[in-house]
Structure formats: C-alpha cells, structure tokens
Design a protein around this motif. Sequence first.
Motif, mmCIF file in Angstrom:
data_model
loop_
_atom_site.group_PDB
_atom_site.id
_atom_site.type_symbol
_atom_site.label_atom_id
_atom_site.label_comp_id
_atom_site.label_asym_id
_atom_site.label_seq_id
_atom_site.Cartn_x
_atom_site.Cartn_y
_atom_site.Cartn_z
ATOM 1 N N ASP A 15 0.875 -1.095 -0.016
ATOM 2 C CA ASP A 15 -0.170 0.160 -0.045
ATOM 3 C C ASP A 15 0.602 1.195 0.125
ATOM 4 O O ASP A 15 1.917 1.365 0.573
ATOM 5 N N GLY A 16 0.453 2.232 -0.734
ATOM 6 C CA GLY A 16 1.211 3.469 -0.804
ATOM 7 C C GLY A 16 2.381 3.475 -1.874
ATOM 8 O O GLY A 16 3.160 4.423 -1.943
ATOM 9 N N GLY A 17 2.530 2.191 -2.660
ATOM 10 C CA GLY A 17 3.393 2.176 -3.686
ATOM 11 C C GLY A 17 4.736 1.861 -3.353
ATOM 12 O O GLY A 17 5.758 1.507 -4.143
ATOM 13 N N ARG A 18 5.202 1.518 -2.001
ATOM 14 C CA ARG A 18 6.409 0.917 -1.495
ATOM 15 C C ARG A 18 6.516 -0.509 -1.895
ATOM 16 O O ARG A 18 5.527 -1.115 -2.037
ATOM 17 N N ARG A 19 7.572 -0.882 -1.721
ATOM 18 C CA ARG A 19 8.016 -2.356 -2.293
ATOM 19 C C ARG A 19 8.312 -3.082 -0.862
ATOM 20 O O ARG A 19 8.721 -2.598 0.091
ATOM 21 N N VAL A 63 10.420 -5.230 1.448
ATOM 22 C CA VAL A 63 11.907 -4.958 1.801
ATOM 23 C C VAL A 63 12.368 -6.520 2.048
ATOM 24 O O VAL A 63 13.761 -6.473 2.372
ATOM 25 N N LEU A 64 11.778 -7.472 2.075
ATOM 26 C CA LEU A 64 12.110 -8.733 2.464
ATOM 27 C C LEU A 64 12.741 -9.446 1.326
ATOM 28 O O LEU A 64 12.975 -9.027 0.265
ATOM 29 N N ARG A 65 13.673 -10.633 1.667
ATOM 30 C CA ARG A 65 14.271 -11.363 0.575
ATOM 31 C C ARG A 65 13.253 -11.777 -0.434
ATOM 32 O O ARG A 65 11.988 -12.124 -0.172
ATOM 33 N N ALA A 66 13.903 -11.974 -1.711
ATOM 34 C CA ALA A 66 12.970 -12.510 -2.825
ATOM 35 C C ALA A 66 12.294 -13.848 -2.504
ATOM 36 O O ALA A 66 11.117 -14.125 -2.950
ATOM 37 N N ASP A 67 13.086 -14.829 -1.552
ATOM 38 C CA ASP A 67 12.300 -16.137 -1.406
ATOM 39 C C ASP A 67 11.594 -16.161 0.075
ATOM 40 O O ASP A 67 11.308 -17.469 0.475
ATOM 41 N N HIS A 68 11.130 -14.906 0.623
ATOM 42 C CA HIS A 68 10.734 -15.140 1.786
ATOM 43 C C HIS A 68 9.157 -15.750 2.216
ATOM 44 O O HIS A 68 8.580 -15.863 0.855
ATOM 45 N N GLU A 69 8.854 -16.384 3.156
ATOM 46 C CA GLU A 69 7.730 -17.215 2.999
ATOM 47 C C GLU A 69 6.839 -16.556 4.240
ATOM 48 O O GLU A 69 5.666 -17.111 4.204
ATOM 49 N N THR A 70 7.121 -15.374 4.734
ATOM 50 C CA THR A 70 6.406 -14.529 5.676
ATOM 51 C C THR A 70 5.584 -13.466 4.730
ATOM 52 O O THR A 70 6.032 -13.308 3.786
ATOM 53 N N PRO A 71 4.507 -12.959 5.619
ATOM 54 C CA PRO A 71 3.887 -11.628 4.909
ATOM 55 C C PRO A 71 4.863 -10.689 4.359
ATOM 56 O O PRO A 71 5.680 -10.288 5.363
ATOM 57 N N CYS A 72 4.438 -10.258 3.307
ATOM 58 C CA CYS A 72 5.496 -8.914 2.732
ATOM 59 C C CYS A 72 5.314 -7.868 3.854
ATOM 60 O O CYS A 72 4.567 -7.781 4.716
ATOM 61 N N ALA A 73 6.644 -7.150 4.046
ATOM 62 C CA ALA A 73 6.813 -6.088 4.940
ATOM 63 C C ALA A 73 7.305 -5.019 4.340
ATOM 64 O O ALA A 73 8.063 -4.897 3.531
ATOM 65 N N ALA A 74 7.038 -3.720 5.093
ATOM 66 C CA ALA A 74 7.639 -2.518 4.628
ATOM 67 C C ALA A 74 8.959 -2.287 5.282
ATOM 68 O O ALA A 74 9.809 -1.491 4.844
ATOM 69 N N ARG A 75 9.345 -2.845 6.437
ATOM 70 C CA ARG A 75 10.523 -2.720 7.142
ATOM 71 C C ARG A 75 10.859 -4.008 7.468
ATOM 72 O O ARG A 75 10.048 -5.118 7.641
ATOM 73 N N VAL A 76 12.082 -4.093 7.711
ATOM 74 C CA VAL A 76 12.984 -5.406 7.976
ATOM 75 C C VAL A 76 12.632 -5.778 9.574
ATOM 76 O O VAL A 76 12.809 -4.890 10.225
#
Length: 83
Positions: free
Chosen positions: A62-66, A68-81
């Motif tokens: 949301d908000g256009g950001r990508r 920041v997790l590894r390409a092969d992560h299995e957890t939900p996407c996140a805006a911060r590590v």
Amino acid sequence: MSSRYVIHLPVTAADLARAKILARTAVRSLAIVTRVDPGETTVSTEDNQGVRHRVFCDRRLDGGRRCVLRADHETPCAARVPR
C-alpha cells in the motif's frame, strides 16, 4: 526516450548466497537515497549476466512502496525489516 537510467555496479562475491547478502547490505546502506529501488536489485554470474537472480521481493505494498524482505521469503510482505 526514457529519462530513467540504471547504474550497473560490478561487485564480485564467492557464490550466489554471498552475492545476495552483499547486494542486500549495499541496498540497505543506500536506503537514504530515494532513487534506490530494492525490488529491482538482481545478481548474476559474471559469465552469464543475462540470467539474474532477484535479491528482494518485488511486490508493491500500500502506498506504492515495495516489500523489503528477501525474494524468497515465506512470511507476509513487510515495509520494514523485522527485528
């Protein structure tokens, strides 16, 4: 004609895993530069630069950001590590 340019910065690493770690570290170090796009960061072997391995997840949040997790992560996407 595009007004966007990409900087290719050759850096060597012993293997793919180390190349990805180095790329993540470099991108996160440059995070204060607003033009760095982690989602487009890739690594390749020197002899086969056409085959690229994505370093970060490229999903948009949301908000256009990508994410920041590894390409092969299995957890939900996140805006911060996660810490």
